[in-house]
Design an enzyme around this catalytic site. Structure first.
Site, PDB file in Angstrom:
ATOM      1  N   ASP A  94      -2.867   4.580  -2.374  1.00  0.00           N
ATOM      2  CA  ASP A  94      -3.873   5.206  -1.369  1.00  0.00           C
ATOM      3  C   ASP A  94      -4.328   6.701  -2.051  1.00  0.00           C
ATOM      4  OD1 ASP A  94      -4.680   5.534   1.283  1.00  0.00           O
ATOM      5  OD2 ASP A  94      -3.617   7.431   1.297  1.00  0.00           O
ATOM      6  N   ASP A 154       1.002  -1.127   0.070  1.00  0.00           N
ATOM      7  CA  ASP A 154       0.147   0.037   0.049  1.00  0.00           C
ATOM      8  C   ASP A 154       0.952   1.170  -0.092  1.00  0.00           C
ATOM      9  OD1 ASP A 154      -2.180   1.864   0.673  1.00  0.00           O
ATOM     10  OD2 ASP A 154      -2.902   0.423   1.879  1.00  0.00           O
ATOM     11  N   GLU A 176      -6.961   3.664  -4.949  1.00  0.00           N
ATOM     12  CA  GLU A 176      -8.340   4.292  -4.070  1.00  0.00           C
ATOM     13  C   GLU A 176      -8.751   5.597  -4.401  1.00  0.00           C
ATOM     14  OE1 GLU A 176      -9.259   5.053   0.597  1.00  0.00           O
ATOM     15  OE2 GLU A 176      -7.483   5.747  -0.159  1.00  0.00           O
ATOM     16  N   HIS A 188     -10.384  -1.294   6.048  1.00  0.00           N
ATOM     17  CA  HIS A 188      -9.812  -0.647   7.303  1.00  0.00           C
ATOM     18  C   HIS A 188     -10.386   0.707   7.622  1.00  0.00           C
ATOM     19  CE1 HIS A 188      -7.313   1.094   4.339  1.00  0.00           C
ATOM     20  NE2 HIS A 188      -7.029   2.023   5.399  1.00  0.00           N
ATOM     21  N   ASP A 189     -11.108   1.077   6.888  1.00  0.00           N
ATOM     22  CA  ASP A 189     -11.833   2.517   6.864  1.00  0.00           C
ATOM     23  C   ASP A 189     -13.280   2.397   7.118  1.00  0.00           C
ATOM     24  OD1 ASP A 189      -9.300   4.019   6.409  1.00  0.00           O
ATOM     25  OD2 ASP A 189      -9.595   4.002   4.484  1.00  0.00           O
TER      26      ASP A 189
HETATM   27  C1  GLC Z   1      -7.133   6.254   2.647  1.00  0.00           C
HETATM   28  C2  GLC Z   1      -6.670   5.380   3.742  1.00  0.00           C
HETATM   29  C3  GLC Z   1      -6.991   5.769   5.258  1.00  0.00           C
HETATM   30  C4  GLC Z   1      -6.055   7.055   5.345  1.00  0.00           C
HETATM   31  C5  GLC Z   1      -6.112   8.127   4.134  1.00  0.00           C
HETATM   32  C6  GLC Z   1      -5.233   9.003   4.283  1.00  0.00           C
HETATM   33  O1  GLC Z   1      -8.296   6.598   2.881  1.00  0.00           O
HETATM   34  O2  GLC Z   1      -7.252   4.253   3.201  1.00  0.00           O
HETATM   35  O3  GLC Z   1      -6.833   4.893   6.352  1.00  0.00           O
HETATM   36  O4  GLC Z   1      -6.370   7.420   6.439  1.00  0.00           O
HETATM   37  O5  GLC Z   1      -6.277   7.443   2.996  1.00  0.00           O
HETATM   38  O6  GLC Z   1      -3.878   8.532   3.920  1.00  0.00           O
END
Ligand code: GLC
Length: 551
Positions: free
Chosen positions: A198, A96, A249, A323-324
């Site tokens: 990310d 990641d 993402e 995880h979010d």
């Molecule tokens: C993404 C991650 C998250 C993180 C954010 C900032 O959304 O999945 O956990 O807090 O990016 O990097």
């Protein structure tokens, strides 16, 4: 672009997955120790959340050194060993990378602060506005509060779309891009086979920064002006020639942009994560306001994305949990014990039979549920803590605030993996980083593996079915039974097969009519032990059913 449509990916939030040395922190050797478990489940790739050196303000998404391993998680040798051992079992490792921002502890940011002009251009430093030195724009951070932080004793600010310790990188600067490509190449050389990138669609900021009077600023930088140019360059200079699997993402993205990101002809990414289906219980688009799940909207979103992505030859990452997100089980279905098996398997087959690449998040394969910790002391996530304060400032009572936190906190999915019903759920012999959920008594890996009719084995079967049936991988997608309120149903079709999937999100028995032609098909999967079909069938609560017809 490698799609590898037959694959399934498993996400590991390693700080709470398995602790091999008793320090209370999950670690890389802890993953290596569980490789047989993944082999049994049948997954093809493991996505590891960030393990790089980091002050951990945002659990590793605030990276201070892109090419190291944080000692909390192990050593570089541990990582190499994991890659090697996983490969022996034909399991790839996906890492990641956070390329939108670095930790403010990163040497680049530190040099910038010390006045080094090369590194000042690595970030967005801008002068404040007017007499009162107001922030350069009125944008807000995704974690609450302004998206700009003023430097001490200065009229300058730096941009942070996330936490104040996560400074946004300036992708317009070719030196920044090259420095990041070197990072990607470093990990390719280590044998990594996939990248989860990310918040990738916010890297391209607008040429002119301006206030947003109708939103939080995201419309200016989401799928920003140079995004496709940057992704093509990233692809050509790093993972493209290696045919690696990549997933971006993409927060608040559109179907049109997602098609461009993931259509192989564009040479950008293999696939995208988008989140619209996980906002159908937000009130007026606000995460921190509770609402019922708007099921019609959920169904419509799935159908539209599947149909449109197929039409444009885009590719979806299919997921309910990460995880979010709070656990999907108590969100889109009931997570009560009586419905546990049916509901968990229903959610699974709803997405595993779609077109795209399924992701499962650790614990999903045993049906882990939200722990419902009722006091703020049990939570540590930075977003949760910020919003706890903001909600109280808005005048909500402690009870009202906690009702929201319990539903929405990211810590819901960050608690320790439940390996056993014993001490600390078998996660650590030390003191766990997060509190452990009482549900370990009845939801744990040990019990799941012993019971051949557990959720675990249902996932194993779905993963196997995808590998075996091309129609699940790449068949066309047509929405079906649209008039049924609580049903998500679709037909998948290719030259040789048709598959009918019916997923029922209700708690009352419900009768439906099946198309005559499918009466000659065979039941591919059922979560209620159904072994016969007739023209009219009565669905059980949270039933899922898939019928395969060979043409
Ligand atoms: C993404 C991650 C998250 C993180 C954010 C900032 O959304 O999945 O956990 O807090 O990016 O990097």
């Amino acid at each position: 672009m490698e799609r590898m449509a037959e694959k399934t990916i498993y996400q590991i939030y390693l700080r709470s997955f398995y602790d091999s040395n008793g320090d209370g922190f999950g670690d890389i050797p802890g993953i290596t120790a569980k490789l047989d478990y993944f082999e049994k489940l049948g997954v093809d790739m493991l996505w590891l959340n960030p393990f790089y050196p980091s002050p951990q303000h945002d659990n590793g998404y605030d990276i201070s050194d892109y090419t190291g391993v944080d000692p909390r998680f192990g050593t570089m040798t541990d990582f190499e060993e994991l890659v090697h051992e996983a490969k022996k079992r034909s399991i790839g490792i996906m890492i990641d990378l956070v390329l939108n921002h670095t930790s403010t502890d990163h040497i680049w940011f530190q040099k910038a602060l010390a006045g080094d002009s090369k590194y000042r251009d690595f970030y967005y430093f801008k002068k404040g506005r007017g007499k009162n030195c107001l922030p350069p724009t009125n944008w807000t951070s995704k974690f609450g509060g302004p998206a700009w932080e003023r430097l001490p004793n200065s009229d300058e600010y730096y941009m942070h779309l996330y936490d104040v310790t996560q400074a946004d990188l300036n992708w317009e600067n070719p030196e920044v891009r090259e420095a990041l490509y070197q990072v990607v190449r470093f990990w390719i050389d280590k044998g990594v086979e996939g990248f989860r990138l990310d918040v990738l669609n916010v890297i391209s900021k607008p040429d002119t920064l301006q206030d947003d009077f109708i939103g939080d600023g995201r419309r200016f930088y989401t799928d920003g002006p140079h995004i496709h140019e940057y992704l093509k360059e990233l692809n050509t200079k790093t993972f493209g020639p290696e045919h690696l699997l990549t997933v971006g993402e993409m927060s608040s993205t559109s179907i049109a942009s997602s098609i461009r990101y993931s259509n192989p002809a564009e040479k950008e990414l293999s696939m995208v994560f988008h989140f619209h289906h996980l906002k159908v219980d937000y009130k007026d688009g606000e995460k921190w306001r509770l609402d019922q799940v708007r099921f019609g909207e959920l169904k419509e979103l799935f159908h539209t994305w599947q149909v449109e992505m197929t039409r444009g030859n885009g590719w979806d990452a299919l997921f309910w949990n990460n995880h979010d997100q709070p656990r999907a089980l108590g969100r889109f279905t009931s997570d009560k014990e009586e419905y546990h098996y049916a509901a968990a398997t229903l959610l699974a087959s709803t997405i595993h039979l779609m077109r795209g690449t399924p992701y499962l998040y650790m614990g999903e394969e045993i049906g882990m549920i939200n722990p419902r910790f009722s006091t703020i002391e049990s939570y540590s996530d930075i977003e949760t803590i910020n919003h706890y304060k903001l909600l109280q400032q808005e005048g909500l009572s402690e009870q009202e605030t906690m009702a929201i936190i319990m539903e929405r906190s990211r810590d819901n999915s960050r608690i320790p993996m439940q390996w056993t019903s014993g001490k600390n759920a078998g996660f650590t012999t030390g003191t766990p980083l997060y509190p452990v959920s009482d549900s370990k008594a009845w939801i744990n890996v040990e019990a799941a593996l012993k019971d051949k009719s557990s959720i675990f084995y249902f996932y194993q079967r779905l993963i196997e079915l995808r590998k075996k049936h091309r129609v699940i991988q790449t068949g066309n997608y047509t929405p079906f039974l649209l008039e049924e309120d609580r049903i998500i149903s679709y037909l998948r079709e290719d030259e040789t097969d048709s598959l009918l999937a019916v997923h029922y999100y209700g708690e009352e028995e419900h009768e439906i009519t099946l198309p005559e032609v499918f009466l000659n098909g065979k039941i591919l999967i059922s979560n209620v032990g159904r072994d016969q079909i007739g023209k009219r069938i009565t669905l059980k609560p949270y039933e899922t059913l898939a019928i395969l017809l060979t043409k």
